[in-house]
Design a protein around this motif. Sequence first.
Motif, PDB file in Angstrom:
ATOM      1  N   LEU A 151       0.842  -1.199   0.000  1.00 32.93           N
ATOM      2  CA  LEU A 151       0.000   0.000   0.000  1.00 32.93           C
ATOM      3  C   LEU A 151       0.876   1.246   0.000  1.00 32.93           C
ATOM      4  O   LEU A 151       1.778   1.379   0.830  1.00 32.93           O
ATOM      5  N   HIS A 152       0.603   2.155  -0.937  1.00 32.74           N
ATOM      6  CA  HIS A 152       1.199   3.497  -0.953  1.00 32.74           C
ATOM      7  C   HIS A 152       0.179   4.495  -0.423  1.00 32.74           C
ATOM      8  O   HIS A 152      -0.994   4.448  -0.828  1.00 32.74           O
ATOM      9  N   GLN A 153       0.605   5.390   0.437  1.00 30.46           N
ATOM     10  CA  GLN A 153      -0.243   6.508   0.849  1.00 30.46           C
ATOM     11  C   GLN A 153       0.503   7.801   0.544  1.00 30.46           C
ATOM     12  O   GLN A 153       1.673   7.962   0.914  1.00 30.46           O
ATOM     13  N   TYR A 154      -0.162   8.728  -0.135  1.00 29.47           N
ATOM     14  CA  TYR A 154       0.444  10.010  -0.487  1.00 29.47           C
ATOM     15  C   TYR A 154      -0.223  11.126   0.306  1.00 29.47           C
ATOM     16  O   TYR A 154      -1.463  11.183   0.412  1.00 29.47           O
ATOM     17  N   PHE A 155       0.603  12.014   0.865  1.00 30.37           N
ATOM     18  CA  PHE A 155       0.105  13.003   1.815  1.00 30.37           C
ATOM     19  C   PHE A 155      -0.522  14.227   1.148  1.00 30.37           C
ATOM     20  O   PHE A 155      -1.337  14.909   1.764  1.00 30.37           O
ATOM     21  N   GLU A 156      -0.134  14.545  -0.083  1.00 33.30           N
ATOM     22  CA  GLU A 156      -0.692  15.737  -0.731  1.00 33.30           C
ATOM     23  C   GLU A 156      -2.205  15.622  -0.912  1.00 33.30           C
ATOM     24  O   GLU A 156      -2.936  16.569  -0.659  1.00 33.30           O
ATOM     25  N   ASP A 157      -2.647  14.470  -1.406  1.00 33.64           N
ATOM     26  CA  ASP A 157      -4.073  14.290  -1.701  1.00 33.64           C
ATOM     27  C   ASP A 157      -4.674  13.089  -0.982  1.00 33.64           C
ATOM     28  O   ASP A 157      -5.813  12.699  -1.271  1.00 33.64           O
ATOM     29  N   GLN A 158      -3.899  12.490  -0.041  1.00 37.08           N
ATOM     30  CA  GLN A 158      -4.312  11.275   0.674  1.00 37.08           C
ATOM     31  C   GLN A 158      -4.634  10.133  -0.294  1.00 37.08           C
ATOM     32  O   GLN A 158      -5.454   9.252  -0.007  1.00 37.08           O
ATOM     33  N   GLY A 159      -3.964  10.173  -1.425  1.00 40.94           N
ATOM     34  CA  GLY A 159      -4.144   9.127  -2.420  1.00 40.94           C
ATOM     35  C   GLY A 159      -3.639   7.779  -1.928  1.00 40.94           C
ATOM     36  O   GLY A 159      -2.638   7.697  -1.206  1.00 40.94           O
TER      37      GLY A 159
END
Length: 478
Positions: free
Chosen positions: A405-413
């Motif tokens: 799982l990848h979580q991205y902080f800019e857009d909570q993608g």
Amino acid sequence: MFATLVLLYMFTSCKTEKADLIKDTKPNIVLINVDDLGYKDLGFMGSAYYETPNLDELAQQGMVFYNSYAGAANCAPSRACLISGLNTPRHGVYTVSPSDRGHKKTRKLVPIENTNLLSNDVYTLPKMLKSAGYITANFGKWHVGEAPSKQGIDFNVGGSSRGNPGKGGYFSPYKIDHITNGPEGEYLTDRLTNEAISFVEKHKDTTFFLYLPYYTVHTPIMGKEQLIKKFKTKAGSNGQNRPDYAAMVASMDEDVGRLLASLKHNEVENNTIVIFTSDNGGIRDISEQNPLRAGKGSYYEGGIRVPLIIKWPGKVEPNSSSEELVSNLDIYPTLQHISNAEIQATLLDGIDLNPILEGKSIEERDLFFHFPIYLQNYSKSNDGGRDPLFRTRPGSVIISGNWKLHQYFEDQGLELYNLKSDIGEQHNLAKENPKKTEELLAKLKHWRNETNAPTPTKRNPDYNADFEQEKIKSVTLK
């Protein structure tokens, strides 16, 4: 007849005593860490273009790990993880500074400030081994401190805070620190190997830790001319076709072979652990790692999955392999167990791999990665990242069994992949499998809380969405 029996007994007794002595003696340790070598850049890992006969033989003599990961996707944080045994939130080294890379108008968040180097107060792997009676040496790229001597290294050639050999730096006269120039045109990889061999010869009667972090195959791409000519006549395949890079890989392999031969010549081979790995994935624009996605600096598989061999005569079954999830964070606790150090690290984020080396299975464990900063793209091409402007935008990753799982902080993608069926990370299953997504996201958040991992939340006042889209279009159309 009686005299013959006495001599036979004495000979057998001496051999037995010597064998018992070797068995009871702490093993020497040789740790080879190649810079930017991709997961598929070796013959035994499937490359049909690069030629690595010595490493192919080493793979047959030891255990190959097919699910091995660096602690981070680029040089400085990965090496900090290896040398400290701590994951990135604990030491704060996330990149080669600065952390706000890429155009300021394309960054939505203000990134976490980066720590450039490991503190000298960190109880490093070499410090721990020194407490176990090891003489320690570094030959090559240190990159986690200004002075290796303050971080547990007794002998150092070529190591400082520098992260690359400099323009034209693979041939003498050199541009790195703590090395004297050799004859004009001497190749740096050869020279560092010569220093390592000399160290083995001088210290074969001691117990030693030899760390050989080659600068190769980091840019600038510079191989020996005769090898470049050789690979120009060889057809490339599967995204691997650069003769100059192939020449660097070939020289590295030849030098590893020379070092291994010196261990045998000096009669220490049978009591020496040899570990071979890379600090992160390869640069995709130079050498593709298909089917792995992206490359160095990315937290897709091409950026963090790395080759790993461990050879330990009499302990590790030759021509064996493992599918267990392992990390370079595991090297420290593994060697701490083997060395039985007098002063042991009390906090380590990896696990002891000795059960795996003995052919046993271990309980399933998760791997975590945290990158709360920005790393810009390579200018020449799209590296296969989430968008063409960055190799990595701020985020975290968990690998749990076959799931990632990848979580991205800019857009909570969120991006969820099953690595068993989709090692190339092409099919995002986050919406199709919300239960697994939520399960892994909960684990990831718990780990960040447990390690006090900083996450960026402040909006960047310079961010401009229209400007960002124009930049994306301009890169995509190239």
